[in-house]
Design a protein around this motif. Structure first.
Motif, PDB file in Angstrom:
ATOM      1  N   ARG A   1       0.827  -1.208   0.000  1.00  0.00           N
ATOM      2  CA  ARG A   1       0.000   0.000   0.000  1.00  0.00           C
ATOM      3  C   ARG A   1       0.862   1.258   0.000  1.00  0.00           C
ATOM      4  O   ARG A   1       0.535   2.259  -0.648  1.00  0.00           O
ATOM      5  CB  ARG A   1      -0.916   0.000   1.225  1.00  0.00           C
ATOM      6  CG  ARG A   1      -1.964  -1.099   1.225  1.00  0.00           C
ATOM      7  CD  ARG A   1      -2.891  -0.978   0.040  1.00  0.00           C
ATOM      8  NE  ARG A   1      -3.984  -1.944   0.122  1.00  0.00           N
ATOM      9  CZ  ARG A   1      -4.826  -2.203  -0.865  1.00  0.00           C
ATOM     10  NH1 ARG A   1      -4.669  -1.578  -2.029  1.00  0.00           N
ATOM     11  NH2 ARG A   1      -5.796  -3.089  -0.717  1.00  0.00           N
TER      12      ARG A   1
ATOM     13  N   GLU B   1       0.675   4.031  -2.928  1.00  0.00           N
ATOM     14  CA  GLU B   1       0.271   5.407  -2.644  1.00  0.00           C
ATOM     15  C   GLU B   1       1.384   6.395  -2.965  1.00  0.00           C
ATOM     16  O   GLU B   1       1.129   7.501  -3.479  1.00  0.00           O
ATOM     17  CB  GLU B   1      -0.136   5.528  -1.175  1.00  0.00           C
ATOM     18  CG  GLU B   1      -0.662   6.895  -0.782  1.00  0.00           C
ATOM     19  CD  GLU B   1      -1.945   7.260  -1.524  1.00  0.00           C
ATOM     20  OE1 GLU B   1      -2.183   8.466  -1.731  1.00  0.00           O
ATOM     21  OE2 GLU B   1      -2.702   6.339  -1.899  1.00  0.00           O
TER      22      GLU B   1
ATOM     23  N   SER C   1      -6.107   6.173   0.568  1.00  0.00           N
ATOM     24  CA  SER C   1      -6.522   7.037   1.670  1.00  0.00           C
ATOM     25  C   SER C   1      -5.543   8.163   1.919  1.00  0.00           C
ATOM     26  O   SER C   1      -5.686   8.897   2.892  1.00  0.00           O
ATOM     27  CB  SER C   1      -6.678   6.194   2.941  1.00  0.00           C
ATOM     28  OG  SER C   1      -5.463   5.526   3.222  1.00  0.00           O
TER      29      SER C   1
ATOM     30  N   VAL D   1      -1.884  10.396   5.042  1.00  0.00           N
ATOM     31  CA  VAL D   1      -2.337  10.303   6.436  1.00  0.00           C
ATOM     32  C   VAL D   1      -2.758   8.874   6.761  1.00  0.00           C
ATOM     33  O   VAL D   1      -2.425   8.321   7.817  1.00  0.00           O
ATOM     34  CB  VAL D   1      -3.495  11.289   6.689  1.00  0.00           C
ATOM     35  CG1 VAL D   1      -4.033  11.110   8.106  1.00  0.00           C
ATOM     36  CG2 VAL D   1      -3.038  12.719   6.479  1.00  0.00           C
ATOM     37  N   GLY D   2      -3.480   8.272   5.841  1.00  0.00           N
ATOM     38  CA  GLY D   2      -3.886   6.882   6.054  1.00  0.00           C
ATOM     39  C   GLY D   2      -2.694   5.935   6.054  1.00  0.00           C
ATOM     40  O   GLY D   2      -2.673   4.938   6.783  1.00  0.00           O
TER      41      GLY D   2
ATOM     42  N   GLU E   1      -0.962   5.805   9.442  1.00  0.00           N
ATOM     43  CA  GLU E   1      -1.679   4.947  10.391  1.00  0.00           C
ATOM     44  C   GLU E   1      -1.420   3.474  10.102  1.00  0.00           C
ATOM     45  O   GLU E   1      -1.210   2.666  11.012  1.00  0.00           O
ATOM     46  CB  GLU E   1      -3.180   5.251  10.313  1.00  0.00           C
ATOM     47  CG  GLU E   1      -4.045   4.404  11.237  1.00  0.00           C
ATOM     48  CD  GLU E   1      -3.804   4.700  12.709  1.00  0.00           C
ATOM     49  OE1 GLU E   1      -4.253   3.889  13.551  1.00  0.00           O
ATOM     50  OE2 GLU E   1      -3.174   5.735  13.030  1.00  0.00           O
ATOM     51  N   ARG E   2      -1.404   3.105   8.806  1.00  0.00           N
ATOM     52  CA  ARG E   2      -1.170   1.712   8.435  1.00  0.00           C
ATOM     53  C   ARG E   2       0.235   1.263   8.847  1.00  0.00           C
ATOM     54  O   ARG E   2       0.431   0.163   9.373  1.00  0.00           O
ATOM     55  CB  ARG E   2      -1.363   1.539   6.924  1.00  0.00           C
ATOM     56  CG  ARG E   2      -1.207   0.100   6.445  1.00  0.00           C
ATOM     57  CD  ARG E   2      -1.365   0.012   4.941  1.00  0.00           C
ATOM     58  NE  ARG E   2      -2.714   0.349   4.524  1.00  0.00           N
ATOM     59  CZ  ARG E   2      -3.730  -0.519   4.513  1.00  0.00           C
ATOM     60  NH1 ARG E   2      -3.523  -1.772   4.926  1.00  0.00           N
ATOM     61  NH2 ARG E   2      -4.919  -0.153   4.119  1.00  0.00           N
TER      62      ARG E   2
END
Length: 229
Positions: free
Chosen positions: A8, A12, A59, A62-63, A66-67
């Motif tokens: 991910r 991203e 996401s 920012v997402g 968190e991941r």
């Protein structure tokens, strides 16, 4: 979890570079250092204006933060000194462990020194205790056959003993005697006659009795069988 986070993150970061720096070169680096997996995606400065209509594809950063945090890692993003943008993450190979925790499991310098000192102590114990004991055991094993051989070579044949006569010259008696004498008289042997020099010979191997030949003035002064037969 770590594998999915890397996937991910890369997806991203590449989408972000395509959106904000179209046409710029993108450098991807994936390195494993022990229990830590490092991923960096760095794009050069944009060569054309950004394309605001391109979707983020996820996401957002920012997402991603968190991941990565849930996977036990850390994420750093920001502009480079050359005007580009970088996304740098460090993740533990084992799920749920932070990079610091993974690093803490590695032996420290003091732990290595302690282990080395313990090995040195064990080695010295072997040198000071085990090796001397092994040498002593070897000597004892060698003494058994040596003692047996010495006992065998100090046996005086009975016929030769019978042919010895009191008054014979020591020079005539000596060639007829064994090469070795017995190690001292038997425990229950009578005292040595005064003024005489006595030697003892085994009557047979491992026998407690002994032939005693006593000399005085270089002649055989007395002979006897002494000790338990």
């Amino acid at each position: 979890m770590v594998g999915l986070a890397v996937h991910r993150l890369l997806q991203e970061a590449l989408t972000n570079a395509a959106k904000h720096a179209p046409g710029a070169a993108v450098h991807v680096r994936l390195v494993r250092d022990g229990a830590i997996l490092g991923l960096s995606v760095v794009n050069d400065p944009a060569t054309v204006a950004p394309l605001p209509g391109v979707a983020s594809g996820g996401s957002g950063l920012v997402g991603l933060d968190e991941r990565v945090r849930l996977a036990g890692g850390t994420l750093r993003t920001g502009s480079t000194s050359e005007g580009g943008f970088e996304v740098v993450a460090e993740l533990p190979v084992t799920d749920g462990a932070t990079p610091r925790a993974a690093t803490a499991t590695r032996p420290t310098a003091s732990a290595r020194e302690l282990a080395h000192a313990r090995r040195q102590v064990r080695r010295r114990l072997v040198q000071t205790i085990v090796v001397p004991l092994a040498v002593l055991a070897g000597i004892l094993l060698l003494m058994i056959p040596i003692s047996f051989i010495s006992s065998s070579l100090s046996v005086l044949d009975r016929d030769r003993y019978e042919r010895l006569s009191v008054g014979d010259a020591r020079g005539d008696v000596q060639p007829r005697l064994p090469a070795f004498t017995k190690d001292g008289p038997p425990d229950d042997a009578p005292p040595t006659p005064k003024g005489e020099d006595c030697v003892y010979y085994n009557t047979r191997t491992a026998s407690a009795a002994a032939y005693r030949l006593c000399f005085a003035h270089e002649r055989l002064a007395s002979k006897a069988i002494v000790g338990s037969s």
